[in-house]
Enzyme design. Structure first.
Site, PDB file in Angstrom:
ATOM      1  N   ASN A 114       0.835  -1.195   0.000  1.00 45.46           N
ATOM      2  CA  ASN A 114       0.000   0.000   0.000  1.00 45.46           C
ATOM      3  C   ASN A 114       0.872   1.248   0.000  1.00 45.46           C
ATOM      4  OD1 ASN A 114      -0.421   1.910   2.527  1.00 45.46           O
ATOM      5  ND2 ASN A 114       0.164  -0.118   3.327  1.00 45.46           N
ATOM      6  N   PHE A 118      -1.461   8.067   4.699  1.00 44.07           N
ATOM      7  CA  PHE A 118      -2.183   8.683   5.830  1.00 44.07           C
ATOM      8  C   PHE A 118      -3.461   9.386   5.366  1.00 44.07           C
ATOM      9  CE2 PHE A 118       1.864   9.484   8.664  1.00 44.07           C
ATOM     10  CZ  PHE A 118       1.971   8.123   8.885  1.00 44.07           C
ATOM     11  N   SER A 181       6.035   5.149   8.471  1.00 46.33           N
ATOM     12  CA  SER A 181       5.340   4.865   7.221  1.00 46.33           C
ATOM     13  C   SER A 181       6.243   5.255   6.056  1.00 46.33           C
ATOM     14  CB  SER A 181       4.031   5.650   7.130  1.00 46.33           C
ATOM     15  OG  SER A 181       3.508   5.552   5.813  1.00 46.33           O
ATOM     16  N   ASN A 183       5.158   5.998   3.168  1.00 45.07           N
ATOM     17  CA  ASN A 183       4.289   6.616   2.172  1.00 45.07           C
ATOM     18  C   ASN A 183       4.057   8.105   2.366  1.00 45.07           C
ATOM     19  OD1 ASN A 183       3.918   4.058   0.954  1.00 45.07           O
ATOM     20  ND2 ASN A 183       2.410   3.561   2.535  1.00 45.07           N
ATOM     21  N   THR A 184       4.734   8.713   3.342  1.00 40.53           N
ATOM     22  CA  THR A 184       4.741  10.166   3.512  1.00 40.53           C
ATOM     23  C   THR A 184       6.175  10.638   3.303  1.00 40.53           C
ATOM     24  OG1 THR A 184       2.867  10.179   5.038  1.00 40.53           O
ATOM     25  CG2 THR A 184       4.363  12.063   5.131  1.00 40.53           C
ATOM     26  N   LYS A 223       6.532   3.764  16.832  1.00 43.49           N
ATOM     27  CA  LYS A 223       6.442   2.706  15.820  1.00 43.49           C
ATOM     28  C   LYS A 223       7.558   2.894  14.805  1.00 43.49           C
ATOM     29  CE  LYS A 223       3.224   0.056  13.015  1.00 43.49           C
ATOM     30  NZ  LYS A 223       1.799  -0.171  12.700  1.00 43.49           N
ATOM     31  N   ASN A 252       6.611  -1.517  11.194  1.00 42.59           N
ATOM     32  CA  ASN A 252       5.737  -1.076  10.125  1.00 42.59           C
ATOM     33  C   ASN A 252       6.007  -1.926   8.875  1.00 42.59           C
ATOM     34  OD1 ASN A 252       3.987   0.686   8.588  1.00 42.59           O
ATOM     35  ND2 ASN A 252       4.535   2.333   9.993  1.00 42.59           N
TER      36      ASN A 252
END
Length: 347
Positions: A114, A118, A181, A183-184, A223, A252
């Site tokens: 994915n 967020f 994450s 993805n940021t 995390k 993660n």
């Protein structure tokens, strides 16, 4: 007990686009929670209490953040037998996330990729949903996971985390600070020693003020990613202890693709979760346990698709575990399987 074999539901859902299936599932849980219809996914609760960070976890199986970003179906997830549920990641302001398509299944590897980014409705909507839930009234624990907005420059990231911490603090049993994450943009840079030191110092100072204001100490967990070497893990461990953080969540999703090379969608950008992450997550957990000592709380997440996988994560050094992708592939019965397996462990 579930009235519909999950294999049938999965067959239907896996014919859909992954994100559409996710949204349909969240909507279904939100509409049926706290009604007789929750019997479709309700599971027997396996009690196995353990005390960590001053909290009594009713059992050792939790729902990981990411599935319910807007805290819409806390009670529905609770009905599946989780001892604790973590929702989010929430950012101060609503944001749409990354362009679609942004979620991909790799069924041959029991995995997902994915790059959601967020996507969420923002702090106010999140807190309103949390306040409507009944999960905590039954002695279960609720974790609230916070992050930064994509539009916030990385040098101002601390401001977003402080805003989110103040918002969620009165409603959380614990707060998770998500800096891992993939993805940021630039978010994982916050795991570097200097950036992490500054962020945690600011968060702990704000937590002290919030504890005085609300008359309660809410534990904070960090995390982290699986894509760290042993030296990086050691620096993070030392920084956690320096600032008096209450625990760590490992891990993660991963950027590594070795385990899924050649599979359809394997080269998509984003975080890989599911079975291929199990060993990488366990490696980081082992390194954390060695660096942190036997008593520092570690929540293990990544690649659990069976009771055996959960046992391996506890043996690596985790105290409790969380599920996410395994729930998508195996269904709610996995919660009972894992809780029962851990209950039967000697540790």
């Amino acid at each position: 007990m579930s009235l519909i074999p999950y294999a049938l539901a999965r067959s239907f859902l896996f014919r859909m686009d992954p994100e559409e299936a996710h949204d349909l599932t969240i909507e279904g849980l939100a509409r049926t929670q706290n009604t007789p219809l929750d019997r479709v996914y309700r599971q027997p609760f396996v009690a196995h209490p353990i005390t960590l960070a001053g909290l009594q976890f009713p059992n050792r199986v939790g729902m990981a953040a990411g599935l319910d970003k807007n805290a819409r179906c806390i009670d529905g997830l609770g009905a599946m037998g989780f001892g604790f549920v973590e929702v989010g990641t929430v950012t101060p302001k609503a944001q749409p996330g990354n362009p679609k398509p942004r979620m991909f299944r790799l069924p041959e590897a029991q995995a997902l990729i994915n790059r959601l980014g967020f996507n969420n409705d923002g702090l106010d909507a999140f807190i309103a949903n949390v306040k409507r839930s009944k999960f905590r009234q039954n002695g279960r624990l609720l974790g609230l996971n916070i992050g930064k907005n994509a539009a916030t420059p990385i040098e101002n990231a601390t401001d977003d985390y402080l805003t989110a911490l103040a918002g969620v603090y009165p409603h959380a049993d614990y707060v998770t600070v998500n800096i891992s994450s993939p993805n940021t943009k630039n978010l994982r840079a916050l795991q570097s020693d200097e950036a992490l030191d500054g962020l945690l110092a600011a968060l702990v100072a704000r937590r002290e003020a919030l504890a005085a204001e609300h008359g309660r100490h809410v534990p904070m967990f960090l995390k982290i990613a699986p894509d760290l070497d042993e030296t990086q893990v050691g620096v993070i461990a030392a920084t956690l202890q320096k600032h008096g953080m209450d625990g760590v969540i490992a891990t993660n999703t991963t950027l590594a693709r070795d385990a899924v090379s050649g599979l359809l969608h394997a080269e998509e950008m984003g975080g890989l979760s599911g079975a291929p992450v199990l060993e990488g997550s366990n490696r980081v957990i082992r390194q954390l346990r060695a660096a942190l000592g036997k008593d520092f709380p570690i929540i293990g997440v990544g690649g659990i698709l069976s009771g055996h996988d959960a046992i391996a994560k506890i043996e690596a050094g985790a105290d409790v575990v969380q599920l996410y992708t395994g729930l998508i592939y195996k269904g709610p019965a996995l919660v009972t399987e894992v809780a029962s397996a851990l209950q039967q462990m000697k540790r």
